[in-house]
Scaffold this active site. Structure first.
Site, PDB file in Angstrom:
ATOM      1  N   ARG A  73      46.573   9.677  41.183  1.00  0.00           N
ATOM      2  CA  ARG A  73      47.198  10.914  40.675  1.00  0.00           C
ATOM      3  C   ARG A  73      46.420  11.547  39.518  1.00  0.00           C
ATOM      4  O   ARG A  73      46.955  12.300  38.724  1.00  0.00           O
ATOM      5  CB  ARG A  73      48.642  10.682  40.240  1.00  0.00           C
ATOM      6  N   LYS A  95      37.490  24.490  39.497  1.00  0.00           N
ATOM      7  CA  LYS A  95      37.880  24.616  40.915  1.00  0.00           C
ATOM      8  C   LYS A  95      37.186  23.497  41.672  1.00  0.00           C
ATOM      9  O   LYS A  95      35.955  23.400  41.654  1.00  0.00           O
ATOM     10  CB  LYS A  95      37.396  25.947  41.479  1.00  0.00           C
ATOM     11  N   GLU A 137      23.211  34.085  41.341  1.00  0.00           N
ATOM     12  CA  GLU A 137      24.471  33.934  40.583  1.00  0.00           C
ATOM     13  C   GLU A 137      24.244  34.330  39.119  1.00  0.00           C
ATOM     14  O   GLU A 137      25.111  34.916  38.481  1.00  0.00           O
ATOM     15  CB  GLU A 137      24.980  32.486  40.653  1.00  0.00           C
ATOM     16  N   LYS A 179      31.041  32.404  32.183  1.00  0.00           N
ATOM     17  CA  LYS A 179      31.991  31.805  33.139  1.00  0.00           C
ATOM     18  C   LYS A 179      33.148  31.150  32.386  1.00  0.00           C
ATOM     19  O   LYS A 179      34.315  31.359  32.731  1.00  0.00           O
ATOM     20  CB  LYS A 179      31.293  30.791  34.044  1.00  0.00           C
ATOM     21  N   GLU A 189      43.133  32.121  38.407  1.00  0.00           N
ATOM     22  CA  GLU A 189      42.688  33.270  39.182  1.00  0.00           C
ATOM     23  C   GLU A 189      43.831  34.209  39.571  1.00  0.00           C
ATOM     24  O   GLU A 189      43.951  34.632  40.728  1.00  0.00           O
ATOM     25  CB  GLU A 189      41.917  32.801  40.432  1.00  0.00           C
ATOM     26  N   ARG A 193      39.869  36.608  36.440  1.00  0.00           N
ATOM     27  CA  ARG A 193      38.841  35.711  36.976  1.00  0.00           C
ATOM     28  C   ARG A 193      38.223  36.269  38.265  1.00  0.00           C
ATOM     29  O   ARG A 193      37.136  35.878  38.656  1.00  0.00           O
ATOM     30  CB  ARG A 193      39.464  34.333  37.219  1.00  0.00           C
ATOM     31  N   ASN A 197      34.013  37.119  41.490  1.00  0.00           N
ATOM     32  CA  ASN A 197      33.772  37.215  42.938  1.00  0.00           C
ATOM     33  C   ASN A 197      32.894  38.394  43.322  1.00  0.00           C
ATOM     34  O   ASN A 197      32.758  38.703  44.504  1.00  0.00           O
ATOM     35  CB  ASN A 197      35.109  37.308  43.686  1.00  0.00           C
ATOM     36  N   HIS A 200      30.853  38.289  46.387  1.00  0.00           N
ATOM     37  CA  HIS A 200      31.268  37.113  47.151  1.00  0.00           C
ATOM     38  C   HIS A 200      32.109  37.439  48.377  1.00  0.00           C
ATOM     39  O   HIS A 200      32.135  36.674  49.326  1.00  0.00           O
ATOM     40  CB  HIS A 200      32.021  36.131  46.251  1.00  0.00           C
ATOM     41  N   HIS A 204      30.618  35.680  51.397  1.00  0.00           N
ATOM     42  CA  HIS A 204      31.324  34.630  52.151  1.00  0.00           C
ATOM     43  C   HIS A 204      31.418  35.005  53.625  1.00  0.00           C
ATOM     44  O   HIS A 204      31.297  34.157  54.504  1.00  0.00           O
ATOM     45  CB  HIS A 204      32.736  34.421  51.595  1.00  0.00           C
ATOM     46  N   HIS A 217      24.274  29.853  49.943  1.00  0.00           N
ATOM     47  CA  HIS A 217      25.384  30.614  49.367  1.00  0.00           C
ATOM     48  C   HIS A 217      24.877  31.743  48.449  1.00  0.00           C
ATOM     49  O   HIS A 217      25.284  32.899  48.577  1.00  0.00           O
ATOM     50  CB  HIS A 217      26.295  29.642  48.610  1.00  0.00           C
TER      51      HIS A 217
HETATM   52  N1  NAD Z   1      33.747  24.870  42.409  1.00  0.00           N
HETATM   53  C1  NAD Z   1      33.234  26.063  42.283  1.00  0.00           C
HETATM   54  O1  NAD Z   1      33.679  26.890  41.492  1.00  0.00           O
HETATM   55  C2  NAD Z   1      32.042  26.421  43.126  1.00  0.00           C
HETATM   56  C3  NAD Z   1      31.281  27.556  42.829  1.00  0.00           C
HETATM   57  C4  NAD Z   1      30.139  27.797  43.589  1.00  0.00           C
HETATM   58  C5  NAD Z   1      29.790  26.936  44.615  1.00  0.00           C
HETATM   59  N2  NAD Z   1      30.569  25.862  44.878  1.00  0.00           N
HETATM   60  C6  NAD Z   1      30.211  24.911  45.944  1.00  0.00           C
HETATM   61  O2  NAD Z   1      28.975  24.325  45.594  1.00  0.00           O
HETATM   62  C7  NAD Z   1      28.291  23.950  46.790  1.00  0.00           C
HETATM   63  C8  NAD Z   1      26.878  24.445  46.691  1.00  0.00           C
HETATM   64  O3  NAD Z   1      26.293  23.857  45.562  1.00  0.00           O
HETATM   65  P1  NAD Z   1      24.711  23.851  45.324  1.00  0.00           P
HETATM   66  O4  NAD Z   1      24.181  25.210  45.532  1.00  0.00           O
HETATM   67  O5  NAD Z   1      24.512  23.152  44.037  1.00  0.00           O
HETATM   68  O6  NAD Z   1      24.162  23.060  46.567  1.00  0.00           O
HETATM   69  P2  NAD Z   1      24.105  21.510  46.966  1.00  0.00           P
HETATM   70  O7  NAD Z   1      25.008  20.670  46.175  1.00  0.00           O
HETATM   71  O8  NAD Z   1      24.254  21.552  48.440  1.00  0.00           O
HETATM   72  O9  NAD Z   1      22.603  21.139  46.597  1.00  0.00           O
HETATM   73  C9  NAD Z   1      21.547  21.834  47.219  1.00  0.00           C
HETATM   74  C10 NAD Z   1      20.418  20.883  47.580  1.00  0.00           C
HETATM   75  O10 NAD Z   1      19.710  20.529  46.398  1.00  0.00           O
HETATM   76  C11 NAD Z   1      19.533  19.104  46.330  1.00  0.00           C
HETATM   77  N3  NAD Z   1      19.437  18.789  44.910  1.00  0.00           N
HETATM   78  C12 NAD Z   1      20.431  18.746  43.994  1.00  0.00           C
HETATM   79  N4  NAD Z   1      19.905  18.577  42.771  1.00  0.00           N
HETATM   80  C13 NAD Z   1      18.571  18.487  42.914  1.00  0.00           C
HETATM   81  C14 NAD Z   1      17.474  18.349  42.007  1.00  0.00           C
HETATM   82  N5  NAD Z   1      17.671  18.294  40.693  1.00  0.00           N
HETATM   83  N6  NAD Z   1      16.236  18.280  42.523  1.00  0.00           N
HETATM   84  C15 NAD Z   1      16.023  18.390  43.863  1.00  0.00           C
HETATM   85  N7  NAD Z   1      16.985  18.567  44.760  1.00  0.00           N
HETATM   86  C16 NAD Z   1      18.264  18.627  44.283  1.00  0.00           C
HETATM   87  C17 NAD Z   1      20.714  18.550  47.077  1.00  0.00           C
HETATM   88  O11 NAD Z   1      20.442  17.266  47.553  1.00  0.00           O
HETATM   89  C18 NAD Z   1      20.869  19.568  48.212  1.00  0.00           C
HETATM   90  O12 NAD Z   1      19.993  19.276  49.260  1.00  0.00           O
HETATM   91  C19 NAD Z   1      29.062  24.551  47.936  1.00  0.00           C
HETATM   92  O13 NAD Z   1      29.803  23.542  48.568  1.00  0.00           O
HETATM   93  C20 NAD Z   1      29.994  25.544  47.275  1.00  0.00           C
HETATM   94  O14 NAD Z   1      31.205  25.706  47.979  1.00  0.00           O
HETATM   95  C21 NAD Z   1      31.670  25.576  44.153  1.00  0.00           C
END
Ligand code: NAD
Length: 316
Positions: A73, A95, A137, A179, A189, A193, A197, A200, A204, A217
């Site tokens: 929990r 999030k 971003e 942020k 949100e 907030r 987006n 986005h 999306h 993304h």
């Molecule tokens: N929670 C939120 O508010 C929020 C906001 C934006 C995105 N997201 C989520 O985040 C995810 C995307 O995140 P991301 O863009 O970080 O991608 P990711 O986590 O998929 O990482 C991208 C790639 O980079 C590699 N990698 C990570 N760190 C590295 C480093 N230092 N050196 C070399 N390679 C490295 C990973 O292994 C992967 O192959 C999605 O699932 C998305 O939905 C969440």
């Protein structure tokens, strides 16, 4: 820096620590992974006093956050983001979510980490395409909240791509502040907030219709921002000079993957399914200048269709 190295370092400092590894592909961001990791936590004897550390990109951060929100929990967790997207966006704001077969981030929570440790030096090994995706971003924060940040990114694009640490650290810190400030005003949100987006809604939709295979993304958000800026300029909200400065910066950042063969109608359908549609109303973020936004609830399909056409979505 790997989880195992971090755990060994913590043990050397007298802290009981275990490294739990996970596949960090988007396909692994699902309930099964959370269940497996929760099982591992139990095996390690983790109780309600446990502290999880998410070391990785957004996938690891979102899964770890969701695991922390639900294990016994709720236990505390830290974010140590290692991608630019995670440092400026996903690690901040609380999030957390996993995907369902029907769509992304459909099961989740608002569950903020106790601390976010952002070290831009961790980005040195990040592939250039991933870095560039994160930079979209960064540009978004400039457009929605800070002309000064936008101009700094524009003036120091080369230094940023060369990962000059003082430049990069300053820019990442500004994004984190924007942020965090936005989230503090509206954690769940309900309103303000939503400006985060920008780009986005269309981004999306582009990801969904290409089954998350064509664009990263940030790249989809890049196209989404171009379309939203166009729509804003057509409404007379964004000056043509500001729109030109924005599209020029996006062009200088390097090539976006080709839009390819896409159906406008399918993209519009995907926009209709977006989480930003609340009780049937689409809350669409428009730029009213560089550093300022407004939210419109009266954006028409015709306007969206036109903007999509202008970014290269040609199919009917
Ligand atoms: N929670 C939120 O508010 C929020 C906001 C934006 C995105 N997201 C989520 O985040 C995810 C995307 O995140 P991301 O863009 O970080 O991608 P990711 O986590 O998929 O990482 C991208 C790639 O980079 C590699 N990698 C990570 N760190 C590295 C480093 N230092 N050196 C070399 N390679 C490295 C990973 O292994 C992967 O192959 C999605 O699932 C998305 O939905 C969440």
């Amino acid at each position: 820096l790997h989880g195992a190295t971090l755990a060994a370092g913590l043990r050397a400092a007298g802290i009981r620590a275990e490294a739990l590894l996970m596949n960090d592909r988007e396909q692994a961001k699902r309930l099964e992974t959370v269940e497996r990791l929760a099982g591992r936590l139990l095996e390690c004897g983790a109780d309600r006093g446990a502290l999880l550390v998410a070391l990785g990109g957004g996938v690891v951060g979102d899964v770890t956050g969701f695991l922390a929100a639900s294990y016994m929990r709720g236990v505390e967790y830290l974010q140590v983001p290692t991608t630019l997207v995670a440092q400026v966006d996903s690690a901040i704001g609380g999030k957390v979510a996993v995907n369902l077969p029907a769509g992304k981030n459909l099961v989740g929570a608002f569950y903020p980490p106790r601390l976010v440790v952002c070290d831009p030096a961790l980005l040195a090994t990040l592939p250039r395409r991933e870095f560039r995706a994160g930079l979209y971003e960064v540009v978004k924060y400039g457009v929605i909240a800070s002309r000064a940040l936008f101009e700094r990114v524009s003036a120091s694009l080369d230094s940023l791509f060369h990962q000059d640490l003082p430049t990069l650290t300053g820019v990442v810190a500004d994004c984190c502040a924007i942020k965090a400030g936005t989230v503090m005003r509206d954690e769940y949100e309900a309103g303000p907030r939503r400006v985060l987006n920008f780009g986005h809604t269309i981004g999306h939709a582009l990801e969904a219709v290409t089954r998350y295979r064509r664009f990263l993304h940030g790249e989809a958000v890049g196209y989404g921002m171009l379309a939203s800026a166009r729509l804003s300029a057509r409404r007379g909200l964004l000056s043509l000079d500001d729109e030109a400065a924005f599209s020029d910066l996006v062009r200088r950042m390097g090539p976006l993957p080709a839009i390819g063969d896409l159906s406008t109608t399918r993209v519009l359908e995907a926009i209709g399914h977006d989480k930003k549609v609340v009780s049937g109303t689409l809350h669409f973020v428009l730029a009213s200048g560089i550093g300022a936004t407004t939210i419109a609830t009266d954006v028409t399909r015709t306007e969206l269709r036109q903007a999509l056409k202008e970014i290269g979505v040609k199919g009917a």
